[in-house]
Every structure is written in structure tokens, then in C-alpha cells.
Scaffold this motif. Structure first.
Motif, PDB file in Angstrom:
ATOM      1  N   ALA A 140       0.861  -1.178   0.000  1.00  0.00           N
ATOM      2  CA  ALA A 140       0.000   0.000   0.000  1.00  0.00           C
ATOM      3  C   ALA A 140       0.899   1.230   0.000  1.00  0.00           C
ATOM      4  O   ALA A 140       2.052   1.175   0.366  1.00  0.00           O
ATOM      5  N   ASP A 141       0.358   2.329  -0.426  1.00  0.00           N
ATOM      6  CA  ASP A 141       1.124   3.564  -0.489  1.00  0.00           C
ATOM      7  C   ASP A 141       0.549   4.541   0.533  1.00  0.00           C
ATOM      8  O   ASP A 141      -0.660   4.723   0.559  1.00  0.00           O
ATOM      9  N   PRO A 142       1.286   5.177   1.395  1.00  0.00           N
ATOM     10  CA  PRO A 142       2.732   5.014   1.573  1.00  0.00           C
ATOM     11  C   PRO A 142       3.042   3.833   2.486  1.00  0.00           C
ATOM     12  O   PRO A 142       2.177   3.359   3.209  1.00  0.00           O
ATOM     13  N   VAL A 143       4.273   3.369   2.454  1.00  0.00           N
ATOM     14  CA  VAL A 143       4.690   2.242   3.274  1.00  0.00           C
ATOM     15  C   VAL A 143       5.346   2.753   4.557  1.00  0.00           C
ATOM     16  O   VAL A 143       6.233   3.608   4.502  1.00  0.00           O
ATOM     17  N   GLY A 144       4.874   2.247   5.706  1.00  0.00           N
ATOM     18  CA  GLY A 144       5.508   2.571   6.980  1.00  0.00           C
ATOM     19  C   GLY A 144       6.796   1.778   7.105  1.00  0.00           C
ATOM     20  O   GLY A 144       6.787   0.563   6.967  1.00  0.00           O
ATOM     21  N   GLU A 145       7.897   2.461   7.327  1.00  0.00           N
ATOM     22  CA  GLU A 145       9.195   1.783   7.317  1.00  0.00           C
ATOM     23  C   GLU A 145       9.703   1.403   8.696  1.00  0.00           C
ATOM     24  O   GLU A 145      10.588   0.574   8.817  1.00  0.00           O
ATOM     25  N   VAL A 146       9.165   2.034   9.751  1.00  0.00           N
ATOM     26  CA  VAL A 146       9.682   1.746  11.082  1.00  0.00           C
ATOM     27  C   VAL A 146       8.543   1.428  12.043  1.00  0.00           C
ATOM     28  O   VAL A 146       7.389   1.786  11.803  1.00  0.00           O
ATOM     29  N   TYR A 147       8.885   0.756  13.124  1.00  0.00           N
ATOM     30  CA  TYR A 147       7.936   0.390  14.160  1.00  0.00           C
ATOM     31  C   TYR A 147       7.158   1.631  14.610  1.00  0.00           C
ATOM     32  O   TYR A 147       7.749   2.680  14.857  1.00  0.00           O
ATOM     33  N   GLY A 148       5.825   1.497  14.685  1.00  0.00           N
ATOM     34  CA  GLY A 148       4.989   2.593  15.160  1.00  0.00           C
ATOM     35  C   GLY A 148       4.499   3.533  14.078  1.00  0.00           C
ATOM     36  O   GLY A 148       3.658   4.395  14.343  1.00  0.00           O
ATOM     37  N   ASP A 149       5.018   3.391  12.843  1.00  0.00           N
ATOM     38  CA  ASP A 149       4.507   4.217  11.741  1.00  0.00           C
ATOM     39  C   ASP A 149       3.037   3.889  11.485  1.00  0.00           C
ATOM     40  O   ASP A 149       2.640   2.728  11.570  1.00  0.00           O
ATOM     41  N   PRO A 150       2.227   4.906  11.139  1.00  0.00           N
ATOM     42  CA  PRO A 150       0.848   4.617  10.745  1.00  0.00           C
ATOM     43  C   PRO A 150       0.826   3.788   9.474  1.00  0.00           C
ATOM     44  O   PRO A 150       1.737   3.896   8.640  1.00  0.00           O
ATOM     45  N   CYS A 151      -0.188   2.926   9.314  1.00  0.00           N
ATOM     46  CA  CYS A 151      -0.234   2.058   8.126  1.00  0.00           C
ATOM     47  C   CYS A 151      -1.672   1.737   7.774  1.00  0.00           C
ATOM     48  O   CYS A 151      -2.602   1.973   8.542  1.00  0.00           O
ATOM     49  N   TRP A 152      -1.829   1.176   6.609  1.00  0.00           N
ATOM     50  CA  TRP A 152      -3.110   0.696   6.134  1.00  0.00           C
ATOM     51  C   TRP A 152      -2.883  -0.625   5.416  1.00  0.00           C
ATOM     52  O   TRP A 152      -2.065  -0.688   4.487  1.00  0.00           O
ATOM     53  N   TYR A 153      -3.542  -1.698   5.840  1.00  0.00           N
ATOM     54  CA  TYR A 153      -3.455  -3.037   5.253  1.00  0.00           C
ATOM     55  C   TYR A 153      -1.996  -3.449   5.046  1.00  0.00           C
ATOM     56  O   TYR A 153      -1.242  -3.539   5.996  1.00  0.00           O
ATOM     57  N   ALA A 154      -1.577  -3.711   3.817  1.00  0.00           N
ATOM     58  CA  ALA A 154      -0.214  -4.213   3.557  1.00  0.00           C
ATOM     59  C   ALA A 154       0.755  -3.045   3.418  1.00  0.00           C
ATOM     60  O   ALA A 154       1.512  -2.961   2.459  1.00  0.00           O
ATOM     61  N   GLY A 155       0.709  -2.140   4.392  1.00  0.00           N
ATOM     62  CA  GLY A 155       1.466  -0.907   4.251  1.00  0.00           C
ATOM     63  C   GLY A 155       2.658  -0.784   5.172  1.00  0.00           C
ATOM     64  O   GLY A 155       2.937   0.302   5.660  1.00  0.00           O
ATOM     65  N   CYS A 156       3.356  -1.897   5.436  1.00  0.00           N
ATOM     66  CA  CYS A 156       4.549  -1.824   6.279  1.00  0.00           C
ATOM     67  C   CYS A 156       5.728  -2.466   5.565  1.00  0.00           C
ATOM     68  O   CYS A 156       5.550  -3.395   4.783  1.00  0.00           O
ATOM     69  N   GLY A 157       6.909  -1.969   5.867  1.00  0.00           N
ATOM     70  CA  GLY A 157       8.118  -2.458   5.222  1.00  0.00           C
ATOM     71  C   GLY A 157       8.574  -3.809   5.766  1.00  0.00           C
ATOM     72  O   GLY A 157       7.869  -4.483   6.517  1.00  0.00           O
TER      73      GLY A 157
END
Length: 109
Positions: free
Chosen positions: A32-49
Motif C-alpha cells: 500500500a502507499d505510503p509504506v511505513g518503514e519503522v515500528y509505530g509508523d501509521p499504516c493501512w493493510y499491507a502498508g509496512c516495510g
């Protein structure tokens, strides 16, 4: 889609290693865009690194969003999580993954 290892994902650029809850394994999906790259970043569905999983905010002491990125972890390892009140909770139901070896850091309900 190709299978991947959440602890050392080798997905194409822009891809994330995401659990397939029916398969009991992990596969590369378009992130998903944007991708959360670090612990605690906000995210949506498949939006983490790499090595991160998007979990609901009630799994964190401080998550300023509906969902934030948490760490994948190995179930049974000593203190695998960032926050003291978190446990390594298995990602998959036992029916699809009898080993229950991969978890994510969440506050046990």
C-alpha cells in the motif's frame, strides 16, 4: 504471487511480505502507499516495510492512527517485542499453521 519469509523478505521493489490467512504462509503483495518503514509508523493493510506487520492501534501504548506497524516475531522467543506489555501472538490460526511459529507483537487481549 511468490512466497516469502517475513524475517528476510525478498520481494520485488514496492512489494511487501504479507500473511495469507487462508494459506498459512507469506506471499509478496504490492505494498500500500505510503509504506511505513519503522515500528509505530501509521499504516493501512499491507502498508509496512520488511519485518513489519500492520496491526490495530489497541496493540500499542502509543499509536496515533487506526493502525500502526509492529514487528514480526518468533513465537516462544524471550522478550521479542519492543513494548513490555506486548506478546508475540501467532499470526495464523492453528488450522492453517499447526506450527504457530510466526507471530506479531501485539498486546494480548
Amino acid at each position: 504471487s511468490e512466497l516469502c519469509d517475513p524475517f528476510s523478505p525478498q520481494c520485488p521493489v514496492g512489494g511487501v511480505c504479507w500473511p495469507d490467512l487462508n494459506l498459512g504462509g507469506f506471499e509478496c503483495l504490492d505494498g500500500a502507499d505510503p509504506v511505513g518503514e519503522v515500528y509505530g509508523d501509521p499504516c493501512w493493510y499491507a502498508g509496512c516495510g520488511a519485518g513489519l506487520y500492520c496491526a490495530s492501534s489497541d496493540n500499542f501504548a502509543n499509536c496515533g492512527s487506526d493502525n500502526c506497524c509492529t514487528n514480526f516475531c518468533k513465537v516462544g522467543e524471550a522478550n521479542p517485542c519492543t513494548e513490555p506489555m506486548q506478546d508475540c501472538v501467532p499470526v495464523f490460526d492453528p488450522e492453517v499453521d499447526p506450527d504457530q511459529s510466526v507471530g506479531s507483537c501485539e498486546i494480548k487481549k
